[in-house]
Design an enzyme around this catalytic site. Structure first.
Site, PDB file in Angstrom:
ATOM      1  N   ARG A 145     -14.491 -55.267  -5.840  1.00  0.00           N
ATOM      2  CA  ARG A 145     -15.443 -56.388  -5.882  1.00  0.00           C
ATOM      3  C   ARG A 145     -14.720 -57.672  -5.486  1.00  0.00           C
ATOM      4  O   ARG A 145     -14.921 -58.717  -6.097  1.00  0.00           O
ATOM      5  CB  ARG A 145     -16.051 -56.516  -7.290  1.00  0.00           C
ATOM      6  CG  ARG A 145     -16.995 -55.411  -7.687  1.00  0.00           C
ATOM      7  CD  ARG A 145     -18.307 -55.481  -6.902  1.00  0.00           C
ATOM      8  NE  ARG A 145     -19.243 -54.417  -7.283  1.00  0.00           N
ATOM      9  CZ  ARG A 145     -19.351 -53.254  -6.638  1.00  0.00           C
ATOM     10  NH1 ARG A 145     -18.589 -52.985  -5.584  1.00  0.00           N
ATOM     11  NH2 ARG A 145     -20.238 -52.362  -7.035  1.00  0.00           N
ATOM     12  N   TYR A 148     -17.035 -60.443  -4.010  1.00  0.00           N
ATOM     13  CA  TYR A 148     -18.045 -60.674  -5.051  1.00  0.00           C
ATOM     14  C   TYR A 148     -17.422 -61.390  -6.254  1.00  0.00           C
ATOM     15  O   TYR A 148     -17.940 -62.413  -6.718  1.00  0.00           O
ATOM     16  CB  TYR A 148     -18.635 -59.326  -5.481  1.00  0.00           C
ATOM     17  CG  TYR A 148     -19.718 -59.443  -6.526  1.00  0.00           C
ATOM     18  CD1 TYR A 148     -20.943 -60.017  -6.210  1.00  0.00           C
ATOM     19  CD2 TYR A 148     -19.526 -58.967  -7.825  1.00  0.00           C
ATOM     20  CE1 TYR A 148     -21.946 -60.125  -7.166  1.00  0.00           C
ATOM     21  CE2 TYR A 148     -20.527 -59.073  -8.779  1.00  0.00           C
ATOM     22  CZ  TYR A 148     -21.742 -59.644  -8.442  1.00  0.00           C
ATOM     23  OH  TYR A 148     -22.737 -59.757  -9.393  1.00  0.00           O
ATOM     24  N   THR A 183     -31.289 -52.669 -11.592  1.00  0.00           N
ATOM     25  CA  THR A 183     -32.199 -53.406 -10.705  1.00  0.00           C
ATOM     26  C   THR A 183     -32.306 -52.607  -9.402  1.00  0.00           C
ATOM     27  O   THR A 183     -31.494 -51.695  -9.163  1.00  0.00           O
ATOM     28  CB  THR A 183     -31.640 -54.812 -10.375  1.00  0.00           C
ATOM     29  OG1 THR A 183     -30.439 -54.656  -9.621  1.00  0.00           O
ATOM     30  CG2 THR A 183     -31.362 -55.633 -11.624  1.00  0.00           C
ATOM     31  N   SER A 185     -31.319 -53.292  -6.450  1.00  0.00           N
ATOM     32  CA  SER A 185     -30.103 -53.266  -5.630  1.00  0.00           C
ATOM     33  C   SER A 185     -29.015 -52.420  -6.286  1.00  0.00           C
ATOM     34  O   SER A 185     -28.247 -51.755  -5.604  1.00  0.00           O
ATOM     35  CB  SER A 185     -29.596 -54.672  -5.330  1.00  0.00           C
ATOM     36  OG  SER A 185     -29.099 -55.276  -6.477  1.00  0.00           O
ATOM     37  N   ARG A 189     -27.039 -49.256  -4.723  1.00  0.00           N
ATOM     38  CA  ARG A 189     -25.575 -49.036  -4.690  1.00  0.00           C
ATOM     39  C   ARG A 189     -25.232 -47.640  -5.193  1.00  0.00           C
ATOM     40  O   ARG A 189     -24.356 -46.965  -4.651  1.00  0.00           O
ATOM     41  CB  ARG A 189     -24.846 -50.103  -5.526  1.00  0.00           C
ATOM     42  CG  ARG A 189     -24.840 -51.478  -4.890  1.00  0.00           C
ATOM     43  CD  ARG A 189     -23.907 -52.440  -5.599  1.00  0.00           C
ATOM     44  NE  ARG A 189     -24.403 -52.917  -6.878  1.00  0.00           N
ATOM     45  CZ  ARG A 189     -25.346 -53.845  -7.038  1.00  0.00           C
ATOM     46  NH1 ARG A 189     -25.924 -54.366  -5.977  1.00  0.00           N
ATOM     47  NH2 ARG A 189     -25.721 -54.235  -8.243  1.00  0.00           N
ATOM     48  N   ARG A 206     -18.345 -47.438 -17.981  1.00  0.00           N
ATOM     49  CA  ARG A 206     -17.510 -48.633 -18.101  1.00  0.00           C
ATOM     50  C   ARG A 206     -18.126 -49.671 -19.028  1.00  0.00           C
ATOM     51  O   ARG A 206     -17.490 -50.662 -19.374  1.00  0.00           O
ATOM     52  CB  ARG A 206     -17.171 -49.217 -16.723  1.00  0.00           C
ATOM     53  CG  ARG A 206     -18.281 -49.906 -16.024  1.00  0.00           C
ATOM     54  CD  ARG A 206     -17.864 -50.412 -14.646  1.00  0.00           C
ATOM     55  NE  ARG A 206     -18.944 -51.179 -14.058  1.00  0.00           N
ATOM     56  CZ  ARG A 206     -18.936 -51.739 -12.870  1.00  0.00           C
ATOM     57  NH1 ARG A 206     -17.881 -51.580 -12.086  1.00  0.00           N
ATOM     58  NH2 ARG A 206     -19.951 -52.428 -12.419  1.00  0.00           N
TER      59      ARG A 206
HETATM   60  N1  LIG Z   1     -27.729 -55.996 -10.948  1.00  0.00           N
HETATM   61  C1  LIG Z   1     -26.534 -56.214 -11.485  1.00  0.00           C
HETATM   62  O1  LIG Z   1     -25.856 -55.298 -11.948  1.00  0.00           O
HETATM   63  C2  LIG Z   1     -25.991 -57.619 -11.567  1.00  0.00           C
HETATM   64  C3  LIG Z   1     -24.921 -57.884 -12.432  1.00  0.00           C
HETATM   65  C4  LIG Z   1     -24.404 -59.173 -12.514  1.00  0.00           C
HETATM   66  C5  LIG Z   1     -24.955 -60.176 -11.743  1.00  0.00           C
HETATM   67  N2  LIG Z   1     -25.995 -59.892 -10.908  1.00  0.00           N
HETATM   68  C6  LIG Z   1     -26.525 -60.979 -10.088  1.00  0.00           C
HETATM   69  O2  LIG Z   1     -27.892 -61.179 -10.370  1.00  0.00           O
HETATM   70  C7  LIG Z   1     -28.558 -61.672  -9.212  1.00  0.00           C
HETATM   71  C8  LIG Z   1     -29.774 -60.830  -8.925  1.00  0.00           C
HETATM   72  O3  LIG Z   1     -29.373 -59.503  -8.756  1.00  0.00           O
HETATM   73  P1  LIG Z   1     -30.430 -58.309  -8.965  1.00  0.00           P
HETATM   74  O4  LIG Z   1     -29.628 -57.055  -8.953  1.00  0.00           O
HETATM   75  O5  LIG Z   1     -31.316 -58.620 -10.090  1.00  0.00           O
HETATM   76  O6  LIG Z   1     -31.381 -58.456  -7.705  1.00  0.00           O
HETATM   77  P2  LIG Z   1     -31.509 -57.578  -6.401  1.00  0.00           P
HETATM   78  O7  LIG Z   1     -30.198 -57.571  -5.679  1.00  0.00           O
HETATM   79  O8  LIG Z   1     -32.151 -56.278  -6.713  1.00  0.00           O
HETATM   80  O9  LIG Z   1     -32.530 -58.479  -5.578  1.00  0.00           O
HETATM   81  C9  LIG Z   1     -32.052 -59.583  -4.904  1.00  0.00           C
HETATM   82  C10 LIG Z   1     -33.207 -60.423  -4.388  1.00  0.00           C
HETATM   83  O10 LIG Z   1     -32.618 -61.463  -3.613  1.00  0.00           O
HETATM   84  C11 LIG Z   1     -33.425 -61.697  -2.503  1.00  0.00           C
HETATM   85  N3  LIG Z   1     -32.660 -62.377  -1.457  1.00  0.00           N
HETATM   86  C12 LIG Z   1     -31.687 -61.840  -0.669  1.00  0.00           C
HETATM   87  N4  LIG Z   1     -31.271 -62.755   0.231  1.00  0.00           N
HETATM   88  C13 LIG Z   1     -31.980 -63.888  -0.010  1.00  0.00           C
HETATM   89  C14 LIG Z   1     -32.029 -65.161   0.600  1.00  0.00           C
HETATM   90  N5  LIG Z   1     -31.233 -65.446   1.636  1.00  0.00           N
HETATM   91  N6  LIG Z   1     -32.867 -66.088   0.104  1.00  0.00           N
HETATM   92  C15 LIG Z   1     -33.674 -65.804  -0.933  1.00  0.00           C
HETATM   93  N7  LIG Z   1     -33.699 -64.598  -1.554  1.00  0.00           N
HETATM   94  C16 LIG Z   1     -32.870 -63.648  -1.081  1.00  0.00           C
HETATM   95  C17 LIG Z   1     -33.897 -60.305  -2.099  1.00  0.00           C
HETATM   96  O11 LIG Z   1     -35.027 -60.365  -1.265  1.00  0.00           O
HETATM   97  C18 LIG Z   1     -34.164 -59.680  -3.465  1.00  0.00           C
HETATM   98  O12 LIG Z   1     -35.517 -59.909  -3.885  1.00  0.00           O
HETATM   99  C19 LIG Z   1     -27.503 -61.695  -8.104  1.00  0.00           C
HETATM  100  O13 LIG Z   1     -26.952 -62.995  -8.005  1.00  0.00           O
HETATM  101  C20 LIG Z   1     -26.470 -60.708  -8.607  1.00  0.00           C
HETATM  102  O14 LIG Z   1     -25.166 -60.985  -8.088  1.00  0.00           O
HETATM  103  C21 LIG Z   1     -26.533 -58.652 -10.802  1.00  0.00           C
END
Ligand SMILES: NC(=O)c1ccc[n+]([C@@H]2O[C@H](COP(=O)([O-])OP(=O)(O)OC[C@H]3O[C@@H](n4cnc5c(N)ncnc54)[C@H](O)[C@@H]3O)[C@@H](O)[C@H]2O)c1
Length: 246
Positions: A145, A148, A183, A185, A189, A206
Site C-alpha cells: 500500500r 495509498y 464496500t 471497491s 480488490r 488481519r
Molecule cells: N473500503 C475500505 O476498506 C476503506 C478503508 C479505509 C479507508 N477507505 C477510504 O474510504 C473512501 C471510500 O472508500 P469506499 O471503499 O467506501 O468506496 P468505493 O471505493 O467503493 O467507492 C468510491 C466512490 O468514489 C467515486 N469516485 C471515484 N473517482 C471519483 C472522482 N474523481 N470524483 C468523485 N467521485 C469519485 C466512485 O464513483 C465511487 O462511487 C476512500 O477514500 C477510501 O480510501 C476505504
C-alpha cells in the site's frame, strides 16, 4: 429529534460504499444531504432509493467543477465530508509514477481543493465541520500500500494543519482512519486477487475482531463528527478499525 437537524452536509464519492451510507445516515438524522460523485448512474440509483438525499455530479479531479459547486453552495453547507479516494496495490518496486500521481491527485489534492473552496464561507459564518477520509494505512505500515499509505498519511497531516489554521475561526477539521471495510471497491480488490477466497480470509484475519467493518460502522463516525456532539474535537484522527492498529 435528529442529531443533524438544521445542518447541510456535502459528501464526495457518495454513490457507493462509505460515502453512500454516510449520506443515508446523515439524512436519517435530519441533515439536508448533497451527495456528489463522478458516477451519475449510481447517483441516480441513490436518489431513487433515498429520495431525501439530493444528488449532484462532481468529479473531484476537476478544480473548475469544485469551484463552481462551492460558489453555488458553500454559504449553505455546514459539513464537508471529503470521502473520495482510491486504493492502489503496489510496493516501491512496482508503483509507477502515474499511479503515484493519480493516487495523490484523488486522495489528497481533491481535499485541498475542496477545503480551499469551502473555507471562505465557513470563516465568514465562523462555523463548519470538515471531515476527511484517511485510513489506518496512513498511521501504520501496510504491505503493498505504498502510494495509498503515503497519501493517507498526507490526509492526516493536511487535517491537522487545517485544524490548526481554522480553530480560532470556529471551524473543526478531523479525519477518519478506518480499517478494512466491506464496500464495492473492497469486494473488487478481493475478486481481482489470484485466490479470492484466500484473499478474503487474509483481510479478515488481519483484523483482531476477525471480520472486516461495515460501511455503517464508519458512517456513524461521520454522523458524530458532523454533529455538535463532537464540538470539542478538532485535528483528530478517529480510528475505527476493529483493533487493527492497537
Ligand atoms: N473500503 C475500505 O476498506 C476503506 C478503508 C479505509 C479507508 N477507505 C477510504 O474510504 C473512501 C471510500 O472508500 P469506499 O471503499 O467506501 O468506496 P468505493 O471505493 O467503493 O467507492 C468510491 C466512490 O468514489 C467515486 N469516485 C471515484 N473517482 C471519483 C472522482 N474523481 N470524483 C468523485 N467521485 C469519485 C466512485 O464513483 C465511487 O462511487 C476512500 O477514500 C477510501 O480510501 C476505504
Amino acid at each position: 429529534m435528529g442529531r443533524l437537524d438544521g445542518k447541510t452536509v456535502l459528501i464526495t464519492a457518495a454513490a457507493q460504499g462509505i460515502g453512500r451510507r454516510s449520506a443515508q445516515l446523515c439524512a436519517s438524522e435530519g441533515a439536508v444531504v448533497i451527495a456528489t460523485d463522478v458516477n451519475a448512474a449510481a447517483l441516480a440509483e441513490l436518489a431513487t432509493e433515498s429520495p431525501s438525499v439530493t444528488v449532484r455530479r462532481l468529479d473531484v479531479l476537476r478544480r473548475d467543477e469544485i469551484e463552481t459547486l462551492a460558489a453555488e453552495l458553500a454559504d449553505s453547507v455546514d459539513v464537508l465530508f471529503n470521502c473520495a479516494g482510491c486504493v492502489p496495490d503496489g510496493d516501491a518496486a512496482d508503483t509507477t509514477d502515474d499511479v503515484w500521481q493519480q493516487t495523490f491527485d484523488l486522495n489528497v489534492r481533491s481535499m485541498f481543493w475542496l477545503c480551499r473552496a469551502f473555507l471562505p464561507a465557513f470563516r465568514r459564518r465562523r462555523a463548519g465541520s470538515i471531515i476527511n477520509m484517511a485510513s489506518v494505512a496512513g498511521l501504520k505500515g501496510v504491505p503493498r500500500r505504498l502510494a495509498y499509505g503515503a497519501s493517507k498519511a498526507a490526509v492526516v497531516g493536511l487535517t491537522k494543519c487545517l485544524a490548526a489554521d481554522t480553530v480560532a475561526d470556529g471551524i473543526r477539521c478531523n479525519c477518519i482512519c478506518p480499517g478494512t471495510v466491506d464496500t464495492p471497491s473492497w469486494r473488487g480488490r478481493v475478486a481481482a486477487s489470484h485466490d479470492p477466497q484466500r484473499a478474503r480470509a487474509q483481510f479478515e484475519a488481519r483484523q483482531p475482531m476477525g471480520r472486516v467493518g461495515t460501511a455503517d460502522e464508519i458512517a456513524w463516525m461521520v454522523v458524530y463528527l458532523a454533529s455538535d456532539e463532537s464540538s470539542f474535537t478538532t485535528g483528530a484522527s478517529m480510528v475505527v478499525d476493529g483493533g487493527w492498529s492497537m
